[in-house]
Design an enzyme around this catalytic site. Structure first.
Site, short mmCIF file in Angstrom:
data_model
loop_
_atom_site.label_atom_id
_atom_site.label_comp_id
_atom_site.label_asym_id
_atom_site.label_seq_id
_atom_site.Cartn_x
_atom_site.Cartn_y
_atom_site.Cartn_z
N ARG A 121 0.83 -1.21 0.00
CA ARG A 121 0.00 0.00 0.00
C ARG A 121 0.85 1.25 0.00
O ARG A 121 0.57 2.22 -0.69
CB ARG A 121 -0.91 -0.01 1.24
N TYR A 122 1.89 1.23 0.81
CA TYR A 122 2.72 2.42 0.96
C TYR A 122 3.99 2.28 0.13
O TYR A 122 4.43 1.17 -0.17
CB TYR A 122 3.13 2.58 2.44
N ARG A 125 7.52 0.03 1.37
CA ARG A 125 7.37 -0.96 2.44
C ARG A 125 6.12 -1.81 2.24
O ARG A 125 5.14 -1.35 1.69
CB ARG A 125 7.36 -0.31 3.81
N CYS A 134 -3.71 -17.25 15.37
CA CYS A 134 -3.18 -16.58 16.56
C CYS A 134 -3.38 -17.51 17.76
O CYS A 134 -4.22 -18.40 17.72
CB CYS A 134 -3.93 -15.29 16.83
N CYS A 138 -8.67 -12.06 19.43
CA CYS A 138 -9.22 -10.81 19.93
C CYS A 138 -10.58 -10.59 19.27
O CYS A 138 -10.69 -10.69 18.05
CB CYS A 138 -8.33 -9.63 19.57
N CYS A 141 -10.60 -8.18 16.28
CA CYS A 141 -9.59 -8.43 15.24
C CYS A 141 -9.91 -7.69 13.94
O CYS A 141 -11.02 -7.75 13.44
CB CYS A 141 -9.50 -9.93 14.96
N ARG A 143 -8.56 -8.38 11.09
CA ARG A 143 -8.47 -9.29 9.93
C ARG A 143 -9.37 -10.50 10.08
O ARG A 143 -8.99 -11.61 9.75
CB ARG A 143 -7.00 -9.72 9.70
N ASP A 303 -11.25 -0.81 14.33
CA ASP A 303 -11.75 -0.81 12.95
C ASP A 303 -13.20 -1.27 12.92
O ASP A 303 -13.65 -2.00 13.80
CB ASP A 303 -10.87 -1.72 12.08
N ASP A 340 -7.08 3.98 10.88
CA ASP A 340 -6.76 3.44 9.57
C ASP A 340 -7.97 3.74 8.68
O ASP A 340 -9.07 3.28 8.94
CB ASP A 340 -6.47 1.93 9.66
N LYS A 347 -3.08 4.88 7.18
CA LYS A 347 -3.14 5.37 8.56
C LYS A 347 -3.15 6.89 8.60
O LYS A 347 -2.32 7.53 7.97
CB LYS A 347 -1.91 4.87 9.33
#
Ligand SMILES: *Cc1c(COP(=O)(O)O)cnc(C)c1O
Length: 395
Positions: A121-122, A125, A134, A138, A141, A143, A303, A340, A347
């Site tokens: 995206r950036y 990087r 995981c 959470c 989450c 994702r 999010d 985000d 971000k």
């Protein structure tokens, strides 16, 4: 790979309330503890009081997974416990009809290089999603579209093509391994992936990793793992903590192990209603973090993913929380607050205004209005004294 009962090995018995109280999480291997995860709220009813008897539809959206170590940190009697709130499924998740939630709010799929699991995206990087698993899940989450989803696993071919992409694009100078959690891999697998990046992509200057396993299953951090990270010159490991209750002597010990391998450590936090939307809690969290030598990096707003709406803290409140930190605690303990942006905007910093330049009443230059952390204000002449308001004459 679905984190669910299918993986559960009946030989690794779930811990009862009494057994959990006596359990020493450092007494067995991380793999063994990983296999002892609680994966249904009914299992936790034997361990904790006040567990909400959620509808099974919650599981069709997102699985439940809690390590004994994490369950041990939970308040047995208080459903408002900040650790319970992060991991226990609740009625609030049974998505309200018509409530606007999205599985891929950040539009990561759109920025994923086809055939790979690299989000580019950036400039210069990339985010390399290596795993969809995981240790502990959470409820907020970001994702959920892939983590713990049966069709969300990252295939070996995708990893190979991702490494090819990074190797073939010499403008990439920063690779961030994430997931899921990269530390769900064995040391051998990590050794291979990191080794391939270092060997085939010498243009990568900064190699970093985001992992919550350090916090959720600290025994994953071993001298062997640290040797792999050091060998491939991983420069930064970012951990994710949302409340000071998550910082334990065992966590501190394993953080030190990573630091001894010469790796800089950062902290990311998600701003969560009812967990940490409180100035005193954040001050304590970030001070404990710098005490460990871990630099608070980002505070993310929650999010807009499915089943997480009840955690969202409004932006105006996030500005107030930031103002309760800047100036009040050590500068290195103050992270950047970000949201985000929806659909791939990236971000965006959430920053209160302390210094504001205004056009002077006479139109000749500017005034700088300053406000400090205590609310004291001062006005000073603007630096742009040659500033002219354009086209007064047009009026
Ligand atoms: C957050 C993020 C990064 C890393 O951003 P930094 O601000 O450099 O830490 C890279 N790629 C994606 C898609 C991200 O979301």
């Amino acid at each position: 790979m679905l984190i669910n009962k299918v993986e559960f090995n009946p030989q690794n018995k779930l811990l009862t309330r009494e057994a959990l109280e006596a359990y020493d999480p450092a007494s067995e291997s991380w793999q063994k503890q990983f296999a002892r995860r609680y994966t249904h709220h009914s299992e936790l009813m034997n361990v904790l009081a006040g567990v909400e008897d959620v509808n099974e539809t919650v599981y069709s959206k997102f699985a439940v997974s809690i390590t004994p170590y994490m369950a041990q940190l939970m308040d047995k009697d208080d459903p408002e416990c900040p650790i319970r709130k992060q991991y226990m499924p609740t009625f609030a998740e049974e998505t309200k009809p018509g409530f606007h939630t999205m599985l891929d709010e950040l539009g990561e799929e759109g920025d994923t290089i086809p055939g790979t699991s690299v989000v580019h995206r950036y400039p210069r990087r990339v985010l390399f999603l290596v795993s969809n698993t995981c240790a502990v899940l959470c409820r907020f989450c970001t994702r959920k579209r892939m983590v713990a989803q049966p069709d969300g696993s990252v295939h070996k071919d995708e990893i190979e093509r991702s490494i090819d992409y990074i190797a073939g694009n010499t403008e990439i100078e920063d690779v961030l391994l994430s997931g899921g959690d990269p530390l769900t891999f064995t040391d051998e697998r990590l050794d291979y992936i990191l080794g391939q990046i270092r060997e085939r992509a010498p243009h990568v200057r900064f190699l970093r990793m985001g992992s919550r396993m350090v916090v959720q299953l600290p025994t994953r951090i071993t001298p062997e793992l640290c040797a792999v990270l050091e060998k491939h010159r991983v420069q930064m490991v970012n951990i994710h903590i949302n409340h000071p209750k998550e910082i334990t002597p065992l966590l501190r010990e394993r953080v030190k192990m990573i630091q001894k391998a010469g790796i800089m450590m950062g902290l990311q936090t998600v701003c969560l209603k009812g967990v940490n939307d409180d100035v005193a809690v954040l001050r304590e969290l970030f001070m404990q973090s710098i005490e460990m030598g871990v630099r608070p990096y980002y505070v993310y707003s929650t999010d807009m993913v499915e089943g997480a709406h009840h955690f969202i803290v409004p932006h105006h409140r996030m500005l107030e929380l930031y103002e309760g930190l800047r100036g009040w605690i050590s500068g290195p303990a103050v992270p950047t607050f970000v949201v985000d942006g929806m659909g791939g905007l990236g971000k965006l910093p959430i920053i209160p205004t302390y210094v504001k330049e205004e056009i002077r009443a006479d139109g000749q230059g500017t005034t700088i209005k300053c406000r400090n952390y205590k609310g004291m204000t001062v006005e000073m002449p603007g630096l742009g004294l040659d500033f002219r308001v354009p086209s007064q004459s047009h009026g």
